[in-house]
Design an enzyme around this catalytic site. Structure first.
Site: not given
Length: 328
Positions: A103, A105, A122, A180, A200
Site C-alpha cells: 500500500q 498513503h 508514519e 510498504h 492498496r
C-alpha cells in the site's frame, strides 16, 4: 492550577483478515472474542473512532472534545493553530499473522487535492518479531510509473519490492508516498498523522471470507507513489544509552524519541515544548508521576500528557522502553 492531567484512553480493537493474537497473548490486552485482532488503536482523533478518556475527572469524554475545550493548553498553541480541533496523531499497535496489503498513503498536498484533511506519514517500532519476520519498505530498484503499472497488471509487483528482515527494536520511517507492507510475525507500534487513508496496490491475490478479492486503488496509487529507490530504509538510532532521551525520528508531523530506563527515575521538564506529549510503553511497564497523581503504564499502553502539564517523573524499578512523541 490546571484542570488537565495525564490521561489514558480506552483502546479500540479491529478485526482484520490478516490479524493475529499477539495483542492478547504477548501484551495481555483484552479485545474480547475477536478471532483475528489486527489493530489496537491507543490514541485516535479519527472521525468515528475518537478516543475516550479512561481515567480521572474527564473519564468518558472524547479526545477531540477536550482539544476543542482546552485548545492550546491541551495540544499546544502552535499545534492548535495548525490542526484545529482534530487531534493530529494516531497511535496504534499492528499485529499481522499474514501479509498486509502492499500500500501507499498520500502526502498532505495530494490528500487535500482529493478532499481529505491531510496525508499520512508514519513510523514503525518493532515490538515483537518472529525469527523470519519481514516487512516491505520502498523499492529494490528504480522503476518508472509505466513499468510499475505493467507489473501491477501482470501481478508481479513483488519483484520490485524491498524486503527487510526485522528484529525487536528496529525502527522504520515510512514517509507519505512510499510503498510498504507489514509481514507476518512483525508486531509494531505505529505512530502516524491522523488519517485512515490507504491506497492498496497489491493484496497477494488474497480472497476474503466472502470469496472476494479486496478492493485495490490502482489509479490513486499510481498518482501517489514515489518510484525512486533509496539507499537505506532502516532508521538507525543509539540503542545503548540508558536513562536518557534518544532521538529517533524528527519530522514536521511528529517527533519520536526512545527512552530506555533501568531502575531509574527520569525527570522531564516540558515547559519549553509547545505540544502535548505521548508516552507509549513498548517493553515492560513504568510509573508516571506528576503534581497530583501517578499512573502505571503497562506494555502496549499509552499516556497523553497535555501541554499544560510541564513536569513529570518517569519511574521504573526494573527495565522499560518508552516511545516519547510530540510535535516540535
Amino acid at each position: 492550577m490546571t484542570l488537565l492531567y495525564p490521561m489514558k484512553f480506552q483502546n479500540q480493537y479491529f478485526e482484520k483478515i490478516w490479524g493475529g493474537q499477539n495483542i492478547k497473548t504477548i501484551l495481555g490486552l483484552d479485545y474480547g472474542q475477536m478471532t483475528n485482532c489486527g489493530e489496537a488503536w491507543l490514541i485516535s482523533g479519527v472521525d468515528g473512532h475518537n478516543s475516550v478518556v479512561a481515567n480521572g475527572s474527564f473519564e468518558g469524554d472524547e479526545l477531540n472534545d477536550l482539544v476543542e475545550t482546552f485548545m492550546g493548553d491541551f495540544v499546544g498553541e502552535k499545534v492548535f493553530d495548525k490542526y484545529g480541533e482534530r487531534f493530529p496523531i494516531l497511535v496504534k499497535i499492528i499485529d499481522p499473522v499474514t501479509w498486509l496489503s502492499v500500500q501507499v498513503h498520500p502526502d498532505d498536498n495530494l490528500a487535500q487535492k482529493i478532499g481529505l484533511e491531510n496525508g499520512k506519514t508514519e513510523m514503525w517500532y518493532v515490538m515483537h518479531a518472529s525469527d523470519d519476520a519481514t516487512l516491505v519498505s520502498g523499492f529494490n530498484q528504480n522503476v518508472s510509473k509505466e513499468e510499475f503499472e505493467k507489473l501491477v497488471n501482470d501481478k508481479k509487483v513483488s519483484q520490485v519490492l524491498n524486503y527487510e528482515h526485522v528484529k525487536e527494536g528496529d525502527v522504520y520511517f515510512i514517509p507519505a508516498r512510499r510503498i510498504h507492507a507489514l509481514g507476518p510475525g512483525c508486531m509494531v507500534a505505529e505512530i502516524q498523522q491522523t488519517s485512515d487513508t490507504t491506497f492498496r496496490v497489491y493484496d497477494w491475490d488474497r480472497i476474503d471470507q466472502y470469496g472476494m478479492y479486496r478492493e485495490l486503488h490502482i489509479p490513486q496509487a499510481l498518482a501517489t507513489l514515489d518510484f525512486k529507490k533509496e539507499d537505506c530504509y532502516h532508521t538507525h538510532y543509539d540503542k545503548a544509552t540508558i536513562n536518557s532521551t534518544v532521538p529517533v525520528v524528527d519530522t514536521p508531523f511528529f517527533t519520536t524519541n526512545i527512552i530506555r530506563l533501568e531502575q531509574a527515575v527520569l525527570k522531564k521538564d516540558y515547559s519549553e515544548l509547545d505540544s502535548f506529549v505521548i508516552l507509549m510503553c513498548v517493553e515492560n511497564s513504568f510509573v508516571l508521576r506528576w503534581d497530583g497523581g501517578e499512573l502505571v503504564i503497562g506494555n502496549g499502553e499509552c499516556v497523553l500528557i497535555p501541554n499544560a502539564v510541564n513536569r513529570v517523573e518517569i519511574c521504573t524499578a526494573h527495565k522499560a522502553k518508552i516511545l516519547e512523541t510530540y510535535i516540535a
